[in-house]
Design a protein around this motif. Structure first.
Motif, mmCIF file in Angstrom:
data_model
loop_
_atom_site.group_PDB
_atom_site.id
_atom_site.type_symbol
_atom_site.label_atom_id
_atom_site.label_comp_id
_atom_site.label_asym_id
_atom_site.label_seq_id
_atom_site.Cartn_x
_atom_site.Cartn_y
_atom_site.Cartn_z
ATOM 1 N N THR A 112 5.023 11.940 -5.476
ATOM 2 C CA THR A 112 4.258 12.930 -4.711
ATOM 3 C C THR A 112 2.784 12.868 -5.058
ATOM 4 O O THR A 112 1.914 12.884 -4.178
ATOM 5 N N SER A 113 2.492 12.781 -6.344
ATOM 6 C CA SER A 113 1.100 12.705 -6.788
ATOM 7 C C SER A 113 0.440 11.407 -6.339
ATOM 8 O O SER A 113 -0.748 11.387 -6.008
ATOM 9 N N ALA A 114 1.202 10.326 -6.319
ATOM 10 C CA ALA A 114 0.650 9.020 -5.943
ATOM 11 C C ALA A 114 0.131 9.011 -4.512
ATOM 12 O O ALA A 114 -0.802 8.260 -4.187
ATOM 13 N N LYS A 115 0.725 9.831 -3.645
ATOM 14 C CA LYS A 115 0.281 9.886 -2.254
ATOM 15 C C LYS A 115 -1.138 10.436 -2.125
ATOM 16 O O LYS A 115 -1.789 10.248 -1.096
ATOM 17 N N ARG A 116 -1.599 11.145 -3.169
ATOM 18 C CA ARG A 116 -2.941 11.726 -3.142
ATOM 19 C C ARG A 116 -4.005 10.746 -3.625
ATOM 20 O O ARG A 116 -5.187 11.063 -3.574
ATOM 21 N N VAL A 117 -3.588 9.578 -4.096
ATOM 22 C CA VAL A 117 -4.539 8.636 -4.698
ATOM 23 C C VAL A 117 -4.487 7.315 -3.940
ATOM 24 O O VAL A 117 -4.095 6.287 -4.493
ATOM 25 N N SER A 118 -4.866 7.338 -2.690
ATOM 26 C CA SER A 118 -4.787 6.134 -1.862
ATOM 27 C C SER A 118 -5.848 5.103 -2.228
ATOM 28 O O SER A 118 -5.732 3.925 -1.872
ATOM 29 N N GLU A 119 -6.889 5.542 -2.961
ATOM 30 C CA GLU A 119 -7.978 4.609 -3.295
ATOM 31 C C GLU A 119 -7.579 3.599 -4.365
ATOM 32 O O GLU A 119 -8.242 2.575 -4.536
ATOM 33 N N VAL A 120 -6.529 3.897 -5.112
ATOM 34 C CA VAL A 120 -6.102 3.036 -6.221
ATOM 35 C C VAL A 120 -4.897 2.209 -5.792
ATOM 36 O O VAL A 120 -3.955 2.726 -5.192
ATOM 37 N N LYS A 121 -4.922 0.925 -6.115
ATOM 38 C CA LYS A 121 -3.793 0.068 -5.810
ATOM 39 C C LYS A 121 -2.611 0.407 -6.709
ATOM 40 O O LYS A 121 -2.769 0.547 -7.918
ATOM 41 N N ASP A 122 -1.443 0.568 -6.106
ATOM 42 C CA ASP A 122 -0.225 0.902 -6.838
ATOM 43 C C ASP A 122 -0.431 2.145 -7.712
ATOM 44 O O ASP A 122 -0.336 2.075 -8.949
ATOM 45 N N PRO A 123 -0.725 3.296 -7.111
ATOM 46 C CA PRO A 123 -1.024 4.505 -7.886
ATOM 47 C C PRO A 123 0.149 5.014 -8.713
ATOM 48 O O PRO A 123 -0.054 5.776 -9.662
ATOM 49 N N LEU A 124 1.362 4.598 -8.375
ATOM 50 C CA LEU A 124 2.527 5.073 -9.127
ATOM 51 C C LEU A 124 2.466 4.645 -10.588
ATOM 52 O O LEU A 124 2.971 5.351 -11.466
ATOM 53 N N ARG A 125 1.828 3.532 -10.867
ATOM 54 C CA ARG A 125 1.721 3.068 -12.252
ATOM 55 C C ARG A 125 0.739 3.926 -13.055
ATOM 56 O O ARG A 125 0.654 3.794 -14.275
ATOM 57 N N ILE A 126 0.002 4.789 -12.346
ATOM 58 C CA ILE A 126 -0.877 5.744 -13.018
ATOM 59 C C ILE A 126 -0.207 7.109 -13.113
ATOM 60 O O ILE A 126 -0.184 7.735 -14.178
ATOM 61 N N THR A 127 0.356 7.567 -12.010
ATOM 62 C CA THR A 127 0.909 8.925 -11.979
ATOM 63 C C THR A 127 2.183 9.072 -12.799
ATOM 64 O O THR A 127 2.376 10.097 -13.463
ATOM 65 N N LEU A 128 3.054 8.059 -12.780
ATOM 66 C CA LEU A 128 4.325 8.183 -13.502
ATOM 67 C C LEU A 128 4.126 8.294 -15.009
ATOM 68 O O LEU A 128 4.635 9.240 -15.633
ATOM 69 N N PHE A 143 -11.864 12.534 -10.069
ATOM 70 C CA PHE A 143 -12.423 11.345 -10.707
ATOM 71 C C PHE A 143 -12.823 10.302 -9.669
ATOM 72 O O PHE A 143 -13.921 9.727 -9.737
ATOM 73 N N MET A 144 -11.947 10.052 -8.700
ATOM 74 C CA MET A 144 -12.247 9.038 -7.697
ATOM 75 C C MET A 144 -13.419 9.460 -6.816
ATOM 76 O O MET A 144 -14.254 8.628 -6.435
ATOM 77 N N ARG A 145 -13.511 10.746 -6.496
ATOM 78 C CA ARG A 145 -14.644 11.223 -5.704
ATOM 79 C C ARG A 145 -15.950 11.109 -6.484
ATOM 80 O O ARG A 145 -17.003 10.761 -5.934
#
Length: 251
Positions: free
Chosen positions: A84-100, A149-151
């Motif tokens: 769910t959180s990964a869907k909010r971070v479209s700017e990062v490639k493969d965001p699941l490796r960050i959110t999980l 952070f991304m903004r």
């Protein structure tokens, strides 16, 4: 104290009456052309179905007291929260490796520490409800910290490049924006802590009081839960921005 014996028929009737509120909100959003009527209706149906399924599953785990099942449930919560959180971070490639790892770190570190200190009993009745609250809080904070952070990175890219050209390391150049992401994500929790008991009477405490628990005991447990939540949020935000910082540096 109110009578705590559960009446299934009375419970369903009250749930049905409370559901009328959501029906009114859906109709109002449609009349006002807000564009959320369908999404809100689907969300309500999903909430009811999901919660009932989870309740049946949790009831079975409570009876078995099998810690493996408890860990599996908590792990499942982590996965869904991370997705769910990964869907909010479209700017990062493969965001699941960050959110999980961010959400998992925040949740499990706090739970393990509280168990080792003897604050949290090693029982399903405590681990699953509290773990779910901590996971949910870590999920929201992870999303907020990454979004901010991304903004900040997008807005201040020229400043980052200038700092790098002057000899700063990547970590030094982006550190101010990392702090901004962490600080912004914790604002809601800090505000809730400031107004706890005055403006906000938390759900866990209210539920315990309604269930007939001594209000002082309910307040103690609510404070413990809040402290755990803030700790998990801070860890989650720190890990999320750190991993995002490393990912952005690859571009």
């Amino acid at each position: 104290m109110i009578e705590t014996v559960y009446d299934p028929v009375d419970g369903l009737v009250k749930l049905g009456l409370a559901s009328l509120l959501m029906v009114v909100l859906i109709l109002l959003s449609r009349v006002r052309n807000l564009g959320i009527a369908r999404e809100l209706g689907v969300a309500v149906v999903r909430a009811v179905v999901q919660l009932m399924i989870v309740v049946l599953l949790i009831a079975a785990v409570f009876q078995s007291q099998n810690l493996l099942f408890v860990l599996l449930i908590l792990a499942g919560m982590q996965g869904i929260a991370a997705a769910t959180s990964a869907k909010r971070v479209s700017e990062v490639k493969d965001p699941l490796r960050i959110t999980l790892p961010s959400i998992a770190a925040g949740t499990f570190v706090i739970l393990v520490v509280m168990i080792l200190l003897g604050v949290m009993p090693l029982q399903a009745e405590f681990l699953i409800p509290v773990g779910s609250m901590v996971t949910g809080a870590a999920m929201v904070t992870c999303s907020l910290s990454l979004d901010r952070f991304m903004r900040e990175m997008a807005t201040n890219r020229l400043r980052v490049e200038t700092a790098l050209s002057l000899g700063a390391t990547w970590s030094e150049a982006v550190e101010p924006y990392t702090r901004q992401g962490i600080r912004a994500s914790l604002i809601p929790s800090i505000d809730r802590l400031k107004t706890l008991g005055i403006v906000v009477l938390p759900g866990a405490m209210a539920g315990m009081i309604i269930g007939g628990v001594n209000p002082v005991w309910a307040a103690e447990y609510q404070l413990i839960i809040f402290f755990m939540i803030v700790g998990a949020e801070l860890i989650s935000a720190f890990v999320a921005t750190l991993l995002a910082q490393q990912s952005v540096s690859l571009y």
